[in-house]
Enzyme design. Sequence first.
Site, PDB file in Angstrom:
ATOM      1  N   ASN A   1     -13.019  -3.273   2.501  1.00 51.06           N
ATOM      2  CA  ASN A   1     -13.916  -2.140   2.727  1.00 51.06           C
ATOM      3  C   ASN A   1     -14.894  -2.084   1.555  1.00 51.06           C
ATOM      4  O   ASN A   1     -14.472  -2.165   0.398  1.00 51.06           O
ATOM      5  CB  ASN A   1     -13.128  -0.828   2.793  1.00 51.06           C
ATOM      6  CG  ASN A   1     -12.233  -0.771   4.012  1.00 51.06           C
ATOM      7  OD1 ASN A   1     -12.607  -1.250   5.088  1.00 51.06           O
ATOM      8  ND2 ASN A   1     -11.057  -0.192   3.873  1.00 51.06           N
TER       9      ASN A   1
ATOM     10  N   HIS B   1      -7.204  -5.864   2.056  1.00 52.02           N
ATOM     11  CA  HIS B   1      -6.083  -5.323   2.826  1.00 52.02           C
ATOM     12  C   HIS B   1      -5.510  -6.429   3.714  1.00 52.02           C
ATOM     13  O   HIS B   1      -6.266  -7.156   4.377  1.00 52.02           O
ATOM     14  CB  HIS B   1      -6.554  -4.207   3.765  1.00 52.02           C
ATOM     15  CG  HIS B   1      -7.028  -2.964   3.096  1.00 52.02           C
ATOM     16  ND1 HIS B   1      -6.228  -1.852   2.922  1.00 52.02           N
ATOM     17  CD2 HIS B   1      -8.230  -2.633   2.571  1.00 52.02           C
ATOM     18  CE1 HIS B   1      -6.921  -0.893   2.320  1.00 52.02           C
ATOM     19  NE2 HIS B   1      -8.145  -1.341   2.105  1.00 52.02           N
TER      20      HIS B   1
ATOM     21  N   ASP C   1       0.842  -1.188   0.000  1.00 44.72           N
ATOM     22  CA  ASP C   1       0.000   0.000   0.000  1.00 44.72           C
ATOM     23  C   ASP C   1       0.886   1.250   0.000  1.00 44.72           C
ATOM     24  O   ASP C   1       1.897   1.311   0.701  1.00 44.72           O
ATOM     25  CB  ASP C   1      -0.922  -0.013   1.229  1.00 44.72           C
ATOM     26  CG  ASP C   1      -2.063   0.966   1.102  1.00 44.72           C
ATOM     27  OD1 ASP C   1      -3.222   0.528   0.986  1.00 44.72           O
ATOM     28  OD2 ASP C   1      -1.805   2.197   1.115  1.00 44.72           O
TER      29      ASP C   1
ATOM     30  N   VAL D   1     -10.878   3.201  -3.458  1.00 40.94           N
ATOM     31  CA  VAL D   1     -10.527   2.705  -4.800  1.00 40.94           C
ATOM     32  C   VAL D   1     -11.556   1.634  -5.155  1.00 40.94           C
ATOM     33  O   VAL D   1     -11.679   0.617  -4.449  1.00 40.94           O
ATOM     34  CB  VAL D   1      -9.102   2.119  -4.837  1.00 40.94           C
ATOM     35  CG1 VAL D   1      -8.810   1.530  -6.219  1.00 40.94           C
ATOM     36  CG2 VAL D   1      -8.071   3.196  -4.492  1.00 40.94           C
TER      37      VAL D   1
ATOM     38  N   HIS E   1     -10.253  -5.055  -3.458  1.00 38.09           N
ATOM     39  CA  HIS E   1      -8.926  -5.317  -2.875  1.00 38.09           C
ATOM     40  C   HIS E   1      -9.088  -5.766  -1.435  1.00 38.09           C
ATOM     41  O   HIS E   1      -9.927  -5.255  -0.698  1.00 38.09           O
ATOM     42  CB  HIS E   1      -8.015  -4.094  -2.967  1.00 38.09           C
ATOM     43  CG  HIS E   1      -8.634  -2.826  -2.444  1.00 38.09           C
ATOM     44  ND1 HIS E   1      -9.517  -2.079  -3.191  1.00 38.09           N
ATOM     45  CD2 HIS E   1      -8.508  -2.192  -1.268  1.00 38.09           C
ATOM     46  CE1 HIS E   1      -9.902  -1.036  -2.489  1.00 38.09           C
ATOM     47  NE2 HIS E   1      -9.316  -1.082  -1.308  1.00 38.09           N
TER      48      HIS E   1
HETATM   49  P1  5GP Z   1      -9.682   1.539   0.374  1.00 32.05           P
HETATM   50  O1  5GP Z   1      -9.719   2.866   1.073  1.00 32.05           O
HETATM   51  O2  5GP Z   1     -10.375   1.641  -0.966  1.00 32.05           O
HETATM   52  O3  5GP Z   1     -10.158   0.372   1.182  1.00 32.05           O
HETATM   53  O4  5GP Z   1      -8.150   1.233   0.102  1.00 32.05           O
HETATM   54  C1  5GP Z   1      -7.458   1.772  -0.982  1.00 32.05           C
HETATM   55  C2  5GP Z   1      -5.996   1.717  -0.635  1.00 32.05           C
HETATM   56  O5  5GP Z   1      -5.251   1.910  -1.834  1.00 32.05           O
HETATM   57  C3  5GP Z   1      -5.545   2.799   0.345  1.00 32.05           C
HETATM   58  O6  5GP Z   1      -5.010   2.183   1.502  1.00 32.05           O
HETATM   59  C4  5GP Z   1      -4.515   3.594  -0.445  1.00 32.05           C
HETATM   60  O7  5GP Z   1      -3.409   3.991   0.354  1.00 32.05           O
HETATM   61  C5  5GP Z   1      -4.092   2.627  -1.533  1.00 32.05           C
HETATM   62  N1  5GP Z   1      -3.696   3.250  -2.771  1.00 32.05           N
HETATM   63  C6  5GP Z   1      -4.362   4.220  -3.460  1.00 32.05           C
HETATM   64  N2  5GP Z   1      -3.724   4.508  -4.598  1.00 32.05           N
HETATM   65  C7  5GP Z   1      -2.626   3.709  -4.634  1.00 32.05           C
HETATM   66  C8  5GP Z   1      -1.568   3.549  -5.591  1.00 32.05           C
HETATM   67  O8  5GP Z   1      -1.507   4.202  -6.628  1.00 32.05           O
HETATM   68  N3  5GP Z   1      -0.606   2.621  -5.299  1.00 32.05           N
HETATM   69  C9  5GP Z   1      -0.654   1.869  -4.157  1.00 32.05           C
HETATM   70  N4  5GP Z   1       0.346   0.993  -3.963  1.00 32.05           N
HETATM   71  N5  5GP Z   1      -1.640   1.988  -3.240  1.00 32.05           N
HETATM   72  C10 5GP Z   1      -2.606   2.897  -3.482  1.00 32.05           C
END
Ligand code: 5GP
Length: 114
Positions: free
Chosen positions: A87, A102, A30, A96, A100
């Site tokens: 999530n 985590h 992440d 995003v 995914h």
């Molecule tokens: P969410 O909030 O959708 O559950 O998690 C999305 C995760 O994607 C976040 O923890 C954020 O830090 C990570 N993230 C967003 N954009 C990028 C990216 O371009 N590269 C990587 N490696 N992680 C990302």
Amino acid sequence: MSDCIFCKIAGGEIPASLVHQDESVIAFKDLNPQAPLHVLVVPRRHIATLNDLESDDDALVGSMFRVAAQLAKAHGYADRGYRTVFNCNREAGQSVFHLHLHLLAGRGLSWPPG
Ligand code: 5GP
Ligand code: ZN
């Protein structure tokens, strides 16, 4: 999905710190880690949210959890403990919209989550 950041990572258009890849799943660090180990396990195919899964995806989701468990073990956290989280949508904090999982490990993780 041409405008999806995780599709672009899966397609190699955007760099990421990959820790696993196979024919259906990739995993990478992440960008904004919330624990010493914070990995995202991502299907190569675009699926927006947990709500969009179909029964044909059961093996894919099983594989995502197996990859997470293997990575936790490889990093030495199998016995200490780790957390896996999907999530789904706004109130859960999904930012995003490409499915995914985590994987978080390396510190005490409080419960209930915030
Ligand atoms: P969410 O909030 O959708 O559950 O998690 C999305 C995760 O994607 C976040 O923890 C954020 O830090 C990570 N993230 C967003 N954009 C990028 C990216 O371009 N590269 C990587 N490696 N992680 C990302
Ligand atoms: Zn996508």
